[in-house]
Design a protein around this motif. Structure first.
Motif, PDB file in Angstrom:
ATOM      1  N   GLU A  46      57.518  22.602  56.345  1.00 20.94           N
ATOM      2  CA  GLU A  46      56.960  23.308  55.167  1.00 20.94           C
ATOM      3  C   GLU A  46      57.886  23.758  54.442  1.00 20.94           C
ATOM      4  O   GLU A  46      58.737  24.437  55.025  1.00 20.94           O
ATOM      5  N   ALA A  60      57.373  30.079  49.774  1.00 17.38           N
ATOM      6  CA  ALA A  60      56.064  30.095  50.370  1.00 17.38           C
ATOM      7  C   ALA A  60      55.002  31.341  50.271  1.00 17.38           C
ATOM      8  O   ALA A  60      56.025  32.669  50.212  1.00 17.38           O
ATOM      9  N   ASP A  61      54.114  31.601  49.985  1.00 19.30           N
ATOM     10  CA  ASP A  61      53.443  32.779  50.110  1.00 19.30           C
ATOM     11  C   ASP A  61      53.364  33.652  51.167  1.00 19.30           C
ATOM     12  O   ASP A  61      53.600  34.876  51.013  1.00 19.30           O
ATOM     13  N   SER A  62      53.704  33.019  52.347  1.00 19.25           N
ATOM     14  CA  SER A  62      53.983  33.733  53.657  1.00 19.25           C
ATOM     15  C   SER A  62      55.107  34.492  53.917  1.00 19.25           C
ATOM     16  O   SER A  62      55.554  35.362  54.569  1.00 19.25           O
ATOM     17  N   VAL A  63      56.218  34.015  52.724  1.00 15.81           N
ATOM     18  CA  VAL A  63      57.532  34.765  52.748  1.00 15.81           C
ATOM     19  C   VAL A  63      57.844  35.527  51.563  1.00 15.81           C
ATOM     20  O   VAL A  63      58.827  36.299  51.594  1.00 15.81           O
ATOM     21  N   LYS A  64      57.032  35.489  50.705  1.00 12.74           N
ATOM     22  CA  LYS A  64      57.206  36.222  49.298  1.00 12.74           C
ATOM     23  C   LYS A  64      57.674  37.776  49.563  1.00 12.74           C
ATOM     24  O   LYS A  64      56.676  38.338  50.317  1.00 12.74           O
ATOM     25  N   ARG A  66      59.959  39.174  51.619  1.00 11.09           N
ATOM     26  CA  ARG A  66      60.647  39.132  52.533  1.00 11.09           C
ATOM     27  C   ARG A  66      62.019  38.414  52.617  1.00 11.09           C
ATOM     28  O   ARG A  66      62.827  38.566  53.166  1.00 11.09           O
ATOM     29  N   LYS A  86      59.003  37.879  61.342  1.00 12.23           N
ATOM     30  CA  LYS A  86      57.675  38.288  62.117  1.00 12.23           C
ATOM     31  C   LYS A  86      57.685  37.133  63.203  1.00 12.23           C
ATOM     32  O   LYS A  86      58.492  36.063  62.808  1.00 12.23           O
ATOM     33  N   GLU A  88      55.737  34.823  63.522  1.00 10.00           N
ATOM     34  CA  GLU A  88      55.176  33.588  63.005  1.00 10.00           C
ATOM     35  C   GLU A  88      56.476  32.903  62.252  1.00 10.00           C
ATOM     36  O   GLU A  88      56.214  31.817  61.647  1.00 10.00           O
ATOM     37  N   ASP A  89      57.341  33.576  62.073  1.00 14.76           N
ATOM     38  CA  ASP A  89      58.530  32.904  61.160  1.00 14.76           C
ATOM     39  C   ASP A  89      59.377  32.286  62.294  1.00 14.76           C
ATOM     40  O   ASP A  89      60.343  31.332  61.733  1.00 14.76           O
TER      41      ASP A  89
END
Length: 117
Positions: A46, A60-64, A66, A86, A88-89
């Motif tokens: 991804e 990606a939205d999950s890392v914005k 950070r 996190k 999940e990273d």
């Protein structure tokens, strides 16, 4: 022959930071984009963060908020500063380069990032 060599992965506790580096070499004609993807076992690779040739960035939205992608043209290097990590990273992170009118893609060998809880 375009080559991408990553460094900077490792083990870090949740909330910590890491910086990945990717040095590029070879004949790169009409650079389009540089950046980072990641992959976990059994999942598709991804997109994480991309910086376009003109400087625009996509995350990606999950890392914005950070992660920050940047490049140093004098060193032919792209970076990924990862903060507030996190669990999940956790993934193998791959450097990515696209060039030419056909957006030919090139990949690094990958570097493991593990975030412990």
């Amino acid at each position: 022959q375009v080559q991408l060599v990553e460094s900077g992965g490792g083990l870090v506790q949740a909330g910590g930071s890491l910086r990945l580096s990717c040095e590029t070499s070879g004949s790169i004609f009409k650079l389009k984009a540089l950046g980072w993807y990641r992959q976990t076992p059994g999942q598709q690779r991804e997109s994480v963060a991309i910086i376009m040739s003109g400087g625009d960035t996509n995350y990606a939205d999950s890392v914005k908020g950070r992660f920050i992608v940047s490049r140093d043209n004098t060193k032919n290097t792209v970076y990924l500063q990862m903060n507030s990590l996190k669990p999940e990273d956790t993934a193998v992170y791959y450097c990515y380069l696209a060039a030419g009118t056909a957006w030919t893609t090139y990949w690094g060998q990958g570097t493991q990032v593990t975030v412990s809880s």
